[in-house]
Structure formats: C-alpha cells, structure tokens
Design a protein around this motif. Sequence first.
Motif, PDB file in Angstrom:
ATOM      1  N   ALA A  33      37.270   1.480  13.230  1.00 23.75           N
ATOM      2  CA  ALA A  33      36.901   2.292  12.068  1.00 23.75           C
ATOM      3  C   ALA A  33      35.596   1.823  11.435  1.00 23.75           C
ATOM      4  O   ALA A  33      35.129   2.405  10.455  1.00 23.75           O
ATOM      5  CB  ALA A  33      38.030   2.256  11.038  1.00 23.75           C
ATOM      6  N   GLY A  34      35.003   0.739  11.975  1.00 21.03           N
ATOM      7  CA  GLY A  34      33.728   0.255  11.485  1.00 21.03           C
ATOM      8  C   GLY A  34      33.823  -0.818  10.423  1.00 21.03           C
ATOM      9  O   GLY A  34      32.811  -1.227   9.858  1.00 21.03           O
ATOM     10  N   GLU A  35      35.037  -1.311  10.156  1.00 15.70           N
ATOM     11  CA  GLU A  35      35.187  -2.342   9.127  1.00 15.70           C
ATOM     12  C   GLU A  35      34.845  -3.706   9.707  1.00 15.70           C
ATOM     13  O   GLU A  35      35.404  -4.125  10.721  1.00 15.70           O
ATOM     14  CB  GLU A  35      36.617  -2.360   8.593  1.00 15.70           C
ATOM     15  CG  GLU A  35      36.814  -3.374   7.487  1.00 15.70           C
ATOM     16  CD  GLU A  35      38.216  -3.393   6.917  1.00 15.70           C
ATOM     17  OE1 GLU A  35      38.595  -4.423   6.343  1.00 15.70           O
ATOM     18  OE2 GLU A  35      38.927  -2.379   7.053  1.00 15.70           O
ATOM     19  N   ALA A  36      33.913  -4.384   9.071  1.00 17.27           N
ATOM     20  CA  ALA A  36      33.498  -5.706   9.535  1.00 17.27           C
ATOM     21  C   ALA A  36      33.364  -6.691   8.376  1.00 17.27           C
ATOM     22  O   ALA A  36      32.660  -7.703   8.490  1.00 17.27           O
ATOM     23  CB  ALA A  36      32.181  -5.610  10.292  1.00 17.27           C
ATOM     24  N   THR A  37      34.017  -6.400   7.265  1.00 18.93           N
ATOM     25  CA  THR A  37      33.944  -7.272   6.091  1.00 18.93           C
ATOM     26  C   THR A  37      34.604  -8.611   6.385  1.00 18.93           C
ATOM     27  O   THR A  37      35.757  -8.651   6.811  1.00 18.93           O
ATOM     28  CB  THR A  37      34.646  -6.621   4.893  1.00 18.93           C
ATOM     29  OG1 THR A  37      34.082  -5.341   4.658  1.00 18.93           O
ATOM     30  CG2 THR A  37      34.491  -7.481   3.647  1.00 18.93           C
ATOM     31  N   PRO A  38      33.903  -9.730   6.189  1.00 22.11           N
ATOM     32  CA  PRO A  38      34.517 -11.040   6.433  1.00 22.11           C
ATOM     33  C   PRO A  38      35.605 -11.335   5.410  1.00 22.11           C
ATOM     34  O   PRO A  38      35.402 -11.166   4.207  1.00 22.11           O
ATOM     35  CB  PRO A  38      33.344 -12.018   6.308  1.00 22.11           C
ATOM     36  CG  PRO A  38      32.349 -11.309   5.443  1.00 22.11           C
ATOM     37  CD  PRO A  38      32.499  -9.855   5.761  1.00 22.11           C
ATOM     38  N   LYS A  39      36.773 -11.760   5.912  1.00 20.32           N
ATOM     39  CA  LYS A  39      37.896 -12.124   5.045  1.00 20.32           C
ATOM     40  C   LYS A  39      38.494 -13.427   5.560  1.00 20.32           C
ATOM     41  O   LYS A  39      39.558 -13.439   6.170  1.00 20.32           O
ATOM     42  CB  LYS A  39      38.943 -11.010   5.040  1.00 20.32           C
ATOM     43  CG  LYS A  39      38.452  -9.689   4.475  1.00 20.32           C
ATOM     44  CD  LYS A  39      39.534  -8.613   4.536  1.00 20.32           C
ATOM     45  CE  LYS A  39      39.034  -7.291   3.973  1.00 20.32           C
ATOM     46  NZ  LYS A  39      40.073  -6.231   4.052  1.00 20.32           N
ATOM     47  N   PRO A  40      37.778 -14.544   5.356  1.00 21.21           N
ATOM     48  CA  PRO A  40      38.234 -15.820   5.919  1.00 21.21           C
ATOM     49  C   PRO A  40      39.569 -16.288   5.346  1.00 21.21           C
ATOM     50  O   PRO A  40      39.818 -16.175   4.148  1.00 21.21           O
ATOM     51  CB  PRO A  40      37.104 -16.791   5.562  1.00 21.21           C
ATOM     52  CG  PRO A  40      36.419 -16.160   4.392  1.00 21.21           C
ATOM     53  CD  PRO A  40      36.532 -14.688   4.584  1.00 21.21           C
ATOM     54  N   LEU A  41      40.425 -16.797   6.226  1.00 25.35           N
ATOM     55  CA  LEU A  41      41.717 -17.351   5.847  1.00 25.35           C
ATOM     56  C   LEU A  41      41.763 -18.813   6.248  1.00 25.35           C
ATOM     57  O   LEU A  41      41.352 -19.171   7.361  1.00 25.35           O
ATOM     58  CB  LEU A  41      42.856 -16.602   6.544  1.00 25.35           C
ATOM     59  CG  LEU A  41      43.170 -15.186   6.070  1.00 25.35           C
ATOM     60  CD1 LEU A  41      44.192 -14.549   7.003  1.00 25.35           C
ATOM     61  CD2 LEU A  41      43.696 -15.204   4.648  1.00 25.35           C
ATOM     62  N   LYS A  42      42.271 -19.654   5.371  1.00 28.30           N
ATOM     63  CA  LYS A  42      42.395 -21.075   5.655  1.00 28.30           C
ATOM     64  C   LYS A  42      43.844 -21.390   6.006  1.00 28.30           C
ATOM     65  O   LYS A  42      44.755 -21.065   5.254  1.00 28.30           O
ATOM     66  CB  LYS A  42      41.962 -21.902   4.441  1.00 28.30           C
ATOM     67  CG  LYS A  42      41.974 -23.412   4.693  1.00 28.30           C
ATOM     68  CD  LYS A  42      41.509 -24.167   3.451  1.00 28.30           C
ATOM     69  CE  LYS A  42      41.541 -25.669   3.684  1.00 28.30           C
ATOM     70  NZ  LYS A  42      41.140 -26.413   2.471  1.00 28.30           N
ATOM     71  N   PRO A  68      31.442 -14.175  -7.355  1.00 32.62           N
ATOM     72  CA  PRO A  68      32.784 -13.922  -7.898  1.00 32.62           C
ATOM     73  C   PRO A  68      33.564 -12.961  -7.002  1.00 32.62           C
ATOM     74  O   PRO A  68      33.048 -11.934  -6.567  1.00 32.62           O
ATOM     75  CB  PRO A  68      32.489 -13.290  -9.264  1.00 32.62           C
ATOM     76  CG  PRO A  68      31.140 -13.812  -9.640  1.00 32.62           C
ATOM     77  CD  PRO A  68      30.375 -13.921  -8.350  1.00 32.62           C
ATOM     78  N   GLY A  69      34.813 -13.335  -6.738  1.00 30.57           N
ATOM     79  CA  GLY A  69      35.657 -12.491  -5.880  1.00 30.57           C
ATOM     80  C   GLY A  69      35.639 -12.908  -4.425  1.00 30.57           C
ATOM     81  O   GLY A  69      36.525 -12.534  -3.662  1.00 30.57           O
ATOM     82  N   CYS A  70      34.604 -13.663  -4.036  1.00 33.36           N
ATOM     83  CA  CYS A  70      34.535 -14.173  -2.657  1.00 33.36           C
ATOM     84  C   CYS A  70      35.210 -15.543  -2.608  1.00 33.36           C
ATOM     85  O   CYS A  70      34.681 -16.515  -3.146  1.00 33.36           O
ATOM     86  CB  CYS A  70      33.081 -14.305  -2.194  1.00 33.36           C
ATOM     87  SG  CYS A  70      32.373 -12.785  -1.558  1.00 33.36           S
ATOM     88  N   ARG A  71      36.338 -15.613  -2.010  1.00 36.30           N
ATOM     89  CA  ARG A  71      37.027 -16.890  -1.897  1.00 36.30           C
ATOM     90  C   ARG A  71      37.829 -16.924  -0.611  1.00 36.30           C
ATOM     91  O   ARG A  71      38.253 -15.889  -0.092  1.00 36.30           O
ATOM     92  CB  ARG A  71      37.958 -17.135  -3.097  1.00 36.30           C
ATOM     93  CG  ARG A  71      39.141 -16.187  -3.174  1.00 36.30           C
ATOM     94  CD  ARG A  71      39.959 -16.419  -4.434  1.00 36.30           C
ATOM     95  NE  ARG A  71      41.139 -15.564  -4.491  1.00 36.30           N
ATOM     96  CZ  ARG A  71      42.312 -15.891  -3.989  1.00 36.30           C
ATOM     97  NH1 ARG A  71      42.461 -17.060  -3.387  1.00 36.30           N
ATOM     98  NH2 ARG A  71      43.337 -15.070  -4.067  1.00 36.30           N
ATOM     99  N   ILE A  72      38.009 -18.119  -0.096  1.00 38.32           N
ATOM    100  CA  ILE A  72      38.810 -18.298   1.118  1.00 38.32           C
ATOM    101  C   ILE A  72      40.275 -18.339   0.713  1.00 38.32           C
ATOM    102  O   ILE A  72      40.693 -19.175  -0.084  1.00 38.32           O
ATOM    103  CB  ILE A  72      38.413 -19.591   1.840  1.00 38.32           C
ATOM    104  CG1 ILE A  72      36.959 -19.507   2.308  1.00 38.32           C
ATOM    105  CG2 ILE A  72      39.329 -19.839   3.029  1.00 38.32           C
ATOM    106  CD1 ILE A  72      36.446 -20.775   2.953  1.00 38.32           C
ATOM    107  N   VAL A  73      41.054 -17.422   1.247  1.00 42.45           N
ATOM    108  CA  VAL A  73      42.483 -17.356   0.954  1.00 42.45           C
ATOM    109  C   VAL A  73      43.222 -18.343   1.849  1.00 42.45           C
ATOM    110  O   VAL A  73      42.983 -18.398   3.056  1.00 42.45           O
ATOM    111  CB  VAL A  73      43.030 -15.934   1.172  1.00 42.45           C
ATOM    112  CG1 VAL A  73      44.533 -15.889   0.923  1.00 42.45           C
ATOM    113  CG2 VAL A  73      42.306 -14.947   0.268  1.00 42.45           C
ATOM    114  N   GLU A  74      44.094 -19.149   1.273  1.00 44.12           N
ATOM    115  CA  GLU A  74      44.854 -20.132   2.035  1.00 44.12           C
ATOM    116  C   GLU A  74      46.252 -19.594   2.336  1.00 44.12           C
ATOM    117  O   GLU A  74      46.924 -19.054   1.458  1.00 44.12           O
ATOM    118  CB  GLU A  74      44.953 -21.454   1.267  1.00 44.12           C
ATOM    119  CG  GLU A  74      45.568 -22.578   2.085  1.00 44.12           C
ATOM    120  CD  GLU A  74      45.345 -23.948   1.452  1.00 44.12           C
ATOM    121  OE1 GLU A  74      45.827 -24.932   2.036  1.00 44.12           O
ATOM    122  OE2 GLU A  74      44.680 -24.023   0.410  1.00 44.12           O
TER     123      GLU A  74
END
Length: 245
Positions: free
Chosen positions: A195-204, A227-233
């Motif tokens: 679908a063209g989604e390439a947004t980085p969503k890093p997970l720890k 703000p709002g950009c954070r690595i989700v653990e």
Amino acid sequence: SMMRSFQQDKHFLPMATEVPFGTPDETGRTRIPAIQIRTSDGGTVAFSGRIDRIDQLETEDGTKYFMIVDNKMSSKEVKQNSIVSGLQLQLPLYVQATRNGFKGYEAAGGLYQPIKDVLVESEDQTQVYAGIDKELRMAGMILDNKGVQEAMKPVKIAKKSETNDIISSVSSEEMAAVMDCAVDVVTERVNRIRAGEATPKPLKDGQESPCSWCDHPDACIYDSTIPGCRIVEVDHKHRIEIRQL
C-alpha cells in the motif's frame, strides 16, 4: 552434549540441515514449498527461507514427528508478544513451512539451540556434563507430549505464567495458533508495504536499540528528538493473547 543426547534411546535425530523452503535444494528439487501470503489486493507473495536443522522421531505406534532446530549464539526463548509484534517470526514460520512440505509427519515444535563455549569449573565428570547440558539446553515451542519432550532432552520446559509471555509446552491447537499468528503478521506487513507505507516504527525487544543495527540511518526520517517519535519497547510482563489479534 548434543552427541550424548543423540545416544539416548528414542531420541530425535537429525534428518537434514540447511534445508531451503520455496527454493531448490542441491538436487534441484523444491522439497518444501514457499509459504504463500495472500494479500488484500488479491495478489500472492511467496515467502522463502532456509532452516538450520530438521530432526525426526518415529514413536512405537508409528507416529512420525519433525522438530525444527535453529542455532543461536546465546540462549533464547520463544515469546508470544515478540511474535505478535513481528520480531520473532522465524521459528513459527519454519514450523509452518515444514508442516506444509512434510506429509505424514506431525509438528513437534521448534527449538533454539545455543551454540557457544561452556566452561564448568569442576573436576567431576558428572558435574561437568550436567553443567554443559544446562548451558546448552534448547528452549522454544514444543508439543505437550511426554514422549516428545523426553525424546528431545536436554530441553528447557517453562511453565506458563501470568507474569510473562514465554511460549514453551503447547498443545497442537496452540502451536497451530502461533503459526497462524506469524503468517497473519507477515501478511499484515506485506499489505502495508504494497500500500506504499514505509513509515519507520522501531520496536525495542531487549537491551539493544533496533536503530543500532540498521544499515540505512541516513535515509531514515525517524528522529527521536522530535515529539511523538519514540522507540516502543515490547512488554513481556503482560501476555497479549493471540485471540486478541
């Protein structure tokens, strides 16, 4: 430790190593088909790979089992939330692929085999062997069948707990649900990419940041200072039930 375990009566024994699925083997034959991912737009994506080792066991009643063994440099366990998050898909997908290709065999599970040097400070041979076996115990997803578990020793069997998400001894229905979950996660990721989604969503998932081993930091728009950009653990203290997907 591994060779001593193979000498046990009625133990799983290696059937094949470096087994490809979805691609031809050294004979030119594709013995295990690719996992077919059905996309939301009606397309199909073939998912292929290579399995470190497949063991087999035939019980007295004639039932044949296969066990996937994946080599790791350190001890590792299968964790449900890691699978749901898309970070631990390899082992369940290997089991799924082999189940599709090995007709006449039942899936006994998938285990991680630690490959590392072990030093036991003792001159007693019994203690040395016991210490080595403890450090090199396999862990992972294994059928809750006493004969299967006895035939895979030394293997670590963890108790299911409300305070962690470790997957260990499972029924055949639970194993199938884990494999279905892994395929569903891959399908969802493929649909997003198409679908063209390439947004980085890093997970720890552990101590190391996923950004530390990324090969494309200069091309990534992810910036933890925004703000709002954070690595989700990934939280392993509260199990995400597969039925909640």
